[in-house]
Design a protein around this motif. Structure first.
Motif, PDB file in Angstrom:
ATOM      1  N   TRP A  53       0.855  -1.192   0.000  1.00 54.01           N
ATOM      2  CA  TRP A  53       0.000   0.000   0.000  1.00 54.01           C
ATOM      3  C   TRP A  53       0.884   1.231   0.000  1.00 54.01           C
ATOM      4  O   TRP A  53       1.669   1.446   0.919  1.00 54.01           O
ATOM      5  CB  TRP A  53      -0.899  -0.038   1.241  1.00 54.01           C
ATOM      6  N   VAL A  54       0.792   2.022  -1.066  1.00 54.33           N
ATOM      7  CA  VAL A  54       1.583   3.237  -1.195  1.00 54.33           C
ATOM      8  C   VAL A  54       0.646   4.428  -1.038  1.00 54.33           C
ATOM      9  O   VAL A  54      -0.245   4.632  -1.864  1.00 54.33           O
ATOM     10  CB  VAL A  54       2.303   3.314  -2.556  1.00 54.33           C
ATOM     11  N   PHE A  55       0.845   5.208   0.023  1.00 50.54           N
ATOM     12  CA  PHE A  55      -0.025   6.356   0.283  1.00 50.54           C
ATOM     13  C   PHE A  55       0.774   7.648   0.193  1.00 50.54           C
ATOM     14  O   PHE A  55       1.892   7.746   0.694  1.00 50.54           O
ATOM     15  CB  PHE A  55      -0.656   6.269   1.672  1.00 50.54           C
ATOM     16  N   GLY A  99      -7.974   2.623   5.308  1.00 50.32           N
ATOM     17  CA  GLY A  99      -7.391   1.355   4.892  1.00 50.32           C
ATOM     18  C   GLY A  99      -7.892   0.191   5.726  1.00 50.32           C
ATOM     19  O   GLY A  99      -8.136  -0.904   5.211  1.00 50.32           O
ATOM     20  N   LEU A 100      -8.068   0.439   7.031  1.00 52.24           N
ATOM     21  CA  LEU A 100      -8.611  -0.597   7.909  1.00 52.24           C
ATOM     22  C   LEU A 100     -10.032  -0.968   7.500  1.00 52.24           C
ATOM     23  O   LEU A 100     -10.405  -2.144   7.430  1.00 52.24           O
ATOM     24  CB  LEU A 100      -8.598  -0.111   9.357  1.00 52.24           C
ATOM     25  N   LEU A 101     -10.849   0.065   7.225  1.00 50.23           N
ATOM     26  CA  LEU A 101     -12.235  -0.174   6.831  1.00 50.23           C
ATOM     27  C   LEU A 101     -12.328  -0.922   5.504  1.00 50.23           C
ATOM     28  O   LEU A 101     -13.256  -1.713   5.286  1.00 50.23           O
ATOM     29  CB  LEU A 101     -12.986   1.157   6.733  1.00 50.23           C
ATOM     30  N   LYS A 102     -11.375  -0.678   4.624  1.00 49.83           N
ATOM     31  CA  LYS A 102     -11.379  -1.346   3.319  1.00 49.83           C
ATOM     32  C   LYS A 102     -10.807  -2.761   3.394  1.00 49.83           C
ATOM     33  O   LYS A 102     -10.847  -3.497   2.411  1.00 49.83           O
ATOM     34  CB  LYS A 102     -10.573  -0.524   2.309  1.00 49.83           C
ATOM     35  N   GLY A 103     -10.281  -3.103   4.545  1.00 54.45           N
ATOM     36  CA  GLY A 103      -9.768  -4.456   4.725  1.00 54.45           C
ATOM     37  C   GLY A 103      -8.382  -4.682   4.163  1.00 54.45           C
ATOM     38  O   GLY A 103      -8.004  -5.821   3.874  1.00 54.45           O
ATOM     39  N   TYR A 104      -7.605  -3.609   4.035  1.00 53.32           N
ATOM     40  CA  TYR A 104      -6.235  -3.773   3.552  1.00 53.32           C
ATOM     41  C   TYR A 104      -5.450  -4.643   4.516  1.00 53.32           C
ATOM     42  O   TYR A 104      -5.562  -4.502   5.735  1.00 53.32           O
ATOM     43  CB  TYR A 104      -5.531  -2.427   3.426  1.00 53.32           C
ATOM     44  N   LEU A 137      -0.232   3.926  13.194  1.00 55.94           N
ATOM     45  CA  LEU A 137      -0.103   2.963  12.093  1.00 55.94           C
ATOM     46  C   LEU A 137       0.533   1.664  12.560  1.00 55.94           C
ATOM     47  O   LEU A 137       0.038   0.564  12.260  1.00 55.94           O
ATOM     48  CB  LEU A 137       0.735   3.596  10.978  1.00 55.94           C
ATOM     49  N   PHE A 138       1.609   1.764  13.329  1.00 56.43           N
ATOM     50  CA  PHE A 138       2.272   0.558  13.826  1.00 56.43           C
ATOM     51  C   PHE A 138       1.398  -0.208  14.818  1.00 56.43           C
ATOM     52  O   PHE A 138       1.541  -1.421  14.971  1.00 56.43           O
ATOM     53  CB  PHE A 138       3.599   0.927  14.489  1.00 56.43           C
ATOM     54  N   SER A 139       0.483   0.489  15.484  1.00 54.39           N
ATOM     55  CA  SER A 139      -0.375  -0.179  16.471  1.00 54.39           C
ATOM     56  C   SER A 139      -1.516  -0.962  15.835  1.00 54.39           C
ATOM     57  O   SER A 139      -2.064  -1.860  16.466  1.00 54.39           O
ATOM     58  CB  SER A 139      -0.946   0.861  17.453  1.00 54.39           C
ATOM     59  N   VAL A 140      -1.878  -0.625  14.605  1.00 52.23           N
ATOM     60  CA  VAL A 140      -3.011  -1.309  13.972  1.00 52.23           C
ATOM     61  C   VAL A 140      -2.582  -2.240  12.837  1.00 52.23           C
ATOM     62  O   VAL A 140      -3.300  -3.193  12.512  1.00 52.23           O
ATOM     63  CB  VAL A 140      -4.053  -0.294  13.452  1.00 52.23           C
ATOM     64  N   PHE A 141      -1.432  -1.980  12.230  1.00 55.42           N
ATOM     65  CA  PHE A 141      -0.886  -2.891  11.216  1.00 55.42           C
ATOM     66  C   PHE A 141       0.395  -3.492  11.801  1.00 55.42           C
ATOM     67  O   PHE A 141       1.507  -3.132  11.430  1.00 55.42           O
ATOM     68  CB  PHE A 141      -0.603  -2.143   9.914  1.00 55.42           C
ATOM     69  N   LEU A 142       0.189  -4.437  12.729  1.00 56.06           N
ATOM     70  CA  LEU A 142       1.281  -4.936  13.552  1.00 56.06           C
ATOM     71  C   LEU A 142       2.369  -5.654  12.772  1.00 56.06           C
ATOM     72  O   LEU A 142       3.539  -5.636  13.154  1.00 56.06           O
ATOM     73  CB  LEU A 142       0.730  -5.877  14.624  1.00 56.06           C
TER      74      LEU A 142
END
Length: 245
Positions: A53-55, A99-104, A137-142
């Motif tokens: 994922w490139v943002f 991104g979380l809502l989209k299920g990335y 970001l690090f806390s949710v995409f571990l």
């Protein structure tokens, strides 16, 4: 030192002097590396492929368009180009939530923001906004590798006088932000840093006439070296920082 939040337990150990200091340098022609991750004769990535994922701002948008126009088929990763013109650092946290809502479920997240803040916001404020967003970001995409990409230089910073003195002042500010955010992200076990050191103010031909966006040739170079970074960071866990010359 920032933590990773609560969640799935991973292997013990944080950043070390050994892996933080390890760097690599690349000096290849974009023509040689643009297809570094090309797939199998036009085959589409399967649903099992890992995501990248490139943002970021318009640089990411243009890179995504060039990526699509070249029909690069990545055998290892499905790349999500999430770029929008005028994107600012304040939008990073909401993008993470989206991104979380989209299920990335990205194996790699590349962040390229801040360029549109340099001329209009305080240095400390920019660093604070991005640092807090990175912590979230690090806390949710571990389990994702997160890459901070340096803010690129410009010949024209919107809202500032079109003078050499002003341009130099903005460039010093840009470098301070990059330096601090690189230090911040490398404190995280899964943090990585990417520096496009060959793109600089000594090479005006790198840019379009607006002095902000990259020319087609150097947009391809930016894209190509982004692909090399993805490949390197996913294959070499000890590599924490890349200087792309």
């Amino acid at each position: 030192m920032p933590g990773r939040g609560k969640g799935i337990k991973r292997r013990a150990g944080g950043p070390t002097a050994e892996n933080t200091k390890r760097k690599k340098n690349f000096n290849q022609d974009p023509g040689e590396i643009v297809d570094i991750l090309s797939g199998h004769d036009g085959a589409e990535p399967s649903s099992s492929d890992s995501e990248v994922w490139v943002f970021g701002d318009s640089l990411v948008r243009w890179a995504g368009e060039r990526y699509g126009s070249k029909s690069i088929n990545n055998a290892d990763h499905k790349v999500i180009w999430d770029g929008k013109s005028e994107t600012r650092s304040e939008e990073l946290k909401s993008a993470i939530q989206r991104g979380l809502l989209k299920g990335y479920k990205p194996s790699v997240i590349i962040i390229h923001v801040g360029g549109n803040n340099v001329s209009s916001a305080n240095t400390c404020k920019i660093i604070s906004i991005v640092s807090k967003a990175l912590k979230y970001l690090f806390s949710v995409f571990l389990n994702s590798i997160v890459v901070w990409t340096d803010i690129l230089p410009r010949f024209n910073w919107r809202g500032t006088p079109n003078t050499l003195a002003s341009a130099k002042m903005m460039d010093l500010k840009r470098k301070r932000i990059n330096r601090k955010l690189k230090q911040t992200i490398l404190q995280y076990e899964m943090g990585r840093a990417l520096n496009h050191q060959n793109i600089n103010r000594n090479n005006p031909h790198f840019y379009r006439p607006d002095g902000i966006h990259l020319s087609d040739h150097d947009n391809d170079a930016y894209l190509s070296k982004m692909m090399i970074a993805i490949s390197t960071f996913t294959r070499d866990n000890s590599c924490k920082s890349l200087n792309m010359g």
